[in-house]
Write an enzyme that holds these catalytic residues in place. Structure first.
Site, PDB file in Angstrom:
ATOM      1  N   HIS A  48       0.321 -12.124   1.993  1.00  0.00           N
ATOM      2  CA  HIS A  48      -0.613 -11.446   1.238  1.00  0.00           C
ATOM      3  C   HIS A  48      -1.468 -11.946   0.326  1.00  0.00           C
ATOM      4  O   HIS A  48      -2.623 -12.075  -0.257  1.00  0.00           O
ATOM      5  CB  HIS A  48      -0.343  -9.870   1.064  1.00  0.00           C
ATOM      6  CG  HIS A  48      -1.072  -8.884   0.397  1.00  0.00           C
ATOM      7  ND1 HIS A  48      -0.892  -7.235   0.294  1.00  0.00           N
ATOM      8  CD2 HIS A  48      -2.390  -8.933   0.147  1.00  0.00           C
ATOM      9  CE1 HIS A  48      -1.218  -6.321   0.242  1.00  0.00           C
ATOM     10  NE2 HIS A  48      -2.833  -7.447   0.267  1.00  0.00           N
ATOM     11  N   TYR A  79       1.064  -1.368  -0.355  1.00  0.00           N
ATOM     12  CA  TYR A  79      -0.053   0.129  -0.046  1.00  0.00           C
ATOM     13  C   TYR A  79       0.862   1.451   0.132  1.00  0.00           C
ATOM     14  O   TYR A  79       0.402   2.798  -0.673  1.00  0.00           O
ATOM     15  CB  TYR A  79      -1.433  -0.194   1.557  1.00  0.00           C
ATOM     16  CG  TYR A  79      -2.009  -0.935   1.405  1.00  0.00           C
ATOM     17  CD1 TYR A  79      -2.689  -1.276   2.673  1.00  0.00           C
ATOM     18  CD2 TYR A  79      -1.700  -2.211   0.748  1.00  0.00           C
ATOM     19  CE1 TYR A  79      -3.559  -2.021   2.751  1.00  0.00           C
ATOM     20  CE2 TYR A  79      -2.955  -3.445   0.535  1.00  0.00           C
ATOM     21  CZ  TYR A  79      -3.805  -3.370   1.879  1.00  0.00           C
ATOM     22  OH  TYR A  79      -4.373  -4.545   1.437  1.00  0.00           O
TER      23      TYR A  79
HETATM   24  N1  LIG Z   1      -5.625  -8.978   1.467  1.00  0.00           N
HETATM   25  C1  LIG Z   1      -6.310  -8.082   0.708  1.00  0.00           C
HETATM   26  O1  LIG Z   1      -5.793  -8.651  -0.476  1.00  0.00           O
HETATM   27  C2  LIG Z   1      -6.986  -6.617   0.221  1.00  0.00           C
HETATM   28  C3  LIG Z   1      -7.907  -6.423  -0.230  1.00  0.00           C
HETATM   29  C4  LIG Z   1      -8.192  -5.168  -1.010  1.00  0.00           C
HETATM   30  C5  LIG Z   1      -8.498  -4.693   0.282  1.00  0.00           C
HETATM   31  N2  LIG Z   1      -7.976  -5.333   1.857  1.00  0.00           N
HETATM   32  C6  LIG Z   1      -8.188  -4.879   3.153  1.00  0.00           C
HETATM   33  O2  LIG Z   1      -9.900  -4.244   3.556  1.00  0.00           O
HETATM   34  C7  LIG Z   1     -10.051  -2.295   3.284  1.00  0.00           C
HETATM   35  C8  LIG Z   1     -11.300  -2.585   3.274  1.00  0.00           C
HETATM   36  O3  LIG Z   1     -11.716  -2.588   1.863  1.00  0.00           O
HETATM   37  P1  LIG Z   1     -11.750  -1.896   0.703  1.00  0.00           P
HETATM   38  O4  LIG Z   1     -11.252  -0.677   1.147  1.00  0.00           O
HETATM   39  O5  LIG Z   1     -11.319  -2.557  -1.043  1.00  0.00           O
HETATM   40  O6  LIG Z   1     -13.635  -1.900   0.548  1.00  0.00           O
HETATM   41  P2  LIG Z   1     -14.339  -1.291   1.303  1.00  0.00           P
HETATM   42  O7  LIG Z   1     -14.042  -0.845   2.580  1.00  0.00           O
HETATM   43  O8  LIG Z   1     -15.571  -2.067   1.168  1.00  0.00           O
HETATM   44  O9  LIG Z   1     -14.788  -0.081   0.100  1.00  0.00           O
HETATM   45  C9  LIG Z   1     -14.389   0.693   0.931  1.00  0.00           C
HETATM   46  C10 LIG Z   1     -15.023   2.093  -0.038  1.00  0.00           C
HETATM   47  O10 LIG Z   1     -16.390   2.084   0.377  1.00  0.00           O
HETATM   48  C11 LIG Z   1     -16.331   3.547   0.422  1.00  0.00           C
HETATM   49  N3  LIG Z   1     -17.349   3.518   1.603  1.00  0.00           N
HETATM   50  C12 LIG Z   1     -17.296   3.986   3.087  1.00  0.00           C
HETATM   51  N4  LIG Z   1     -17.466   3.784   4.127  1.00  0.00           N
HETATM   52  C13 LIG Z   1     -19.140   4.196   3.427  1.00  0.00           C
HETATM   53  C14 LIG Z   1     -20.379   4.396   4.090  1.00  0.00           C
HETATM   54  N5  LIG Z   1     -20.426   3.863   5.390  1.00  0.00           N
HETATM   55  N6  LIG Z   1     -21.130   4.052   3.911  1.00  0.00           N
HETATM   56  C15 LIG Z   1     -21.123   3.751   1.618  1.00  0.00           C
HETATM   57  N7  LIG Z   1     -19.417   3.857   1.548  1.00  0.00           N
HETATM   58  C16 LIG Z   1     -18.184   3.929   2.099  1.00  0.00           C
HETATM   59  C17 LIG Z   1     -15.108   4.298   0.279  1.00  0.00           C
HETATM   60  O11 LIG Z   1     -14.861   5.731  -0.342  1.00  0.00           O
HETATM   61  P3  LIG Z   1     -15.098   6.400   0.700  1.00  0.00           P
HETATM   62  O12 LIG Z   1     -13.649   6.193   0.361  1.00  0.00           O
HETATM   63  O13 LIG Z   1     -15.121   7.281  -0.738  1.00  0.00           O
HETATM   64  O14 LIG Z   1     -15.782   7.020   1.719  1.00  0.00           O
HETATM   65  C18 LIG Z   1     -14.767   3.189  -0.510  1.00  0.00           C
HETATM   66  O15 LIG Z   1     -14.881   3.250  -1.794  1.00  0.00           O
HETATM   67  C19 LIG Z   1      -9.102  -1.804   2.780  1.00  0.00           C
HETATM   68  O16 LIG Z   1      -8.848  -0.636   3.557  1.00  0.00           O
HETATM   69  C20 LIG Z   1      -7.484  -3.094   3.344  1.00  0.00           C
HETATM   70  O17 LIG Z   1      -7.528  -2.650   4.383  1.00  0.00           O
HETATM   71  C21 LIG Z   1      -7.282  -5.837   1.637  1.00  0.00           C
END
Ligand SMILES: NC(=O)c1ccc[n+]([C@@H]2O[C@H](COP(=O)([O-])OP(=O)(O)OC[C@H]3O[C@@H](n4cnc5c(N)ncnc54)[C@H](OP(=O)(O)O)[C@@H]3O)[C@@H](O)[C@H]2O)c1
Length: 276
Positions: free
Chosen positions: A108, A50
């Site tokens: 990862h 990241y």
């Molecule tokens: N291990 C892996 O391979 C892997 C892969 C992906 C992610 N991750 C981890 O999982 C975490 C979360 O996953 P993610 O960020 O990909 O997806 P997510 O949490 O499902 O979605 C994040 C998105 O949802 C929006 N959002 C946030 N809060 C919200 C709410 N209360 N209402 C409506 N929309 C909302 C955000 O928009 P805004 O930012 O515009 O608010 C952002 O675009 C990551 O940050 C990372 O730490 C791990």
């Protein structure tokens, strides 16, 4: 805001709700994590790839929060599986985070074509014994990867962090993890904004049934079913096998709203509706 925690198979515990910083620009990470800590998050999910571990470290250092009250996860990237690279990689991550150890270190991705994920996890066992991480786990591992890792290392990962939300439920991976005492941690619990999960009829029905916004039953219900998500949590008693989740938003108000779900327990009606 108190976030329930769950015990891992190594005796440590993990907060059920975490703040993830995937796609949070390095220049914005310290601010975003500082605000997340301010509103009560204590579980921060980052990764070497990241490119924002320094920002996480700066926010932690500035927060004044006791180290033992924080749960910090980072991850070993795909090109550092071989030889002694895992030790070198965690050393670099700890330096950027300004920490002596992390709470959870994950492989990862399995990258099976390179066929070195078992070796990488075996090295994580050594890193735990060396005190560089309290718990070890994997991410994006499917059942065959989990079976081979446990068989060849004799060690069961504490966590498998996988994409998990109503539109992608990975039931076989979740079931295998449940059977082997691995906590499932959901990434992308909000579907990364790709799916109108809040707008699905099931979520709308659950919300109407309780007179709340769709986000509430979605977050609470997701945690019960998903076993770990980027925003959710429900009463620990009701979801013993539930794991955790880490969600992310660059906008504090949204993060603030998501944390309120921890007080929401999804009576069975919501869970029944969401287990589509
Ligand atoms: N291990 C892996 O391979 C892997 C892969 C992906 C992610 N991750 C981890 O999982 C975490 C979360 O996953 P993610 O960020 O990909 O997806 P997510 O949490 O499902 O979605 C994040 C998105 O949802 C929006 N959002 C946030 N809060 C919200 C709410 N209360 N209402 C409506 N929309 C909302 C955000 O928009 P805004 O930012 O515009 O608010 C952002 O675009 C990551 O940050 C990372 O730490 C791990």
């Amino acid at each position: 805001m108190s976030i329930p925690a769950l015990e891992l198979n190594d005796g440590n515990s993990i907060p059920q709700l975490g703040y993830g910083v995937f796609k949070v620009p390095p220049a914005e990470t310290e601010r975003a994590v500082s605000e997340a800590l301010e509103i009560g998050y204590r579980h921060i999910d980052t990764a070497a790839i990241y490119g924002n571990e320094e920002g996480v470290g700066a926010a932690i250092a500035a927060s004044g929060i006791a180290r033992d009250d924080l749960f910090i996860t980072t991850k070993l990237w795909n090109d550092r599986h071989h030889g002694e690279e895992p030790r070198a990689a965690i050393g670099e991550s700890l330096e950027k985070l300004g920490l002596e150890k992390v709470d959870l270190y994950l492989v990862h991705w399995p990258t099976p074509a390179k066929d070195d994920y078992v070796h990488a996890f075996a090295k994580l066992v050594e890193l735990r014994e060396a005190g560089l991480t309290r718990s070890i786990g994997v991410s994006n591992f499917l059942v065959p990867h989990l079976e081979r890792t446990v068989k060849e290392t004799g060690v069961v990962p504490a966590v498998n962090q996988i994409e998990l939300h109503p539109a992608y439920q990975q039931r076989d991976v979740v079931a295998w993890a449940d059977e082997h005492g691995i906590r499932i941690e959901a990434w992308g619990p909000l579907g990364q904004g790709k799916y109108d999960l809040f707008g699905t009829p099931a979520v709308a029905e659950a919300a109407a049934a309780h007179g709340v916004t769709p986000r509430r039953p979605y977050c609470a219900g997701t945690s019960r079913r998903a076993s770990s998500c980027s925003r959710s949590r429900c009463a620990p008693s009701g979801c013993a096998r539930t794991s955790t989740c880490s969600a992310s938003s660059s906008r504090t108000p949204r993060s603030r709203r998501s944390t309120r779900s921890t007080r929401w327990t999804a009576p069975d009606v919501s869970v029944r509706i969401l287990t589509m």
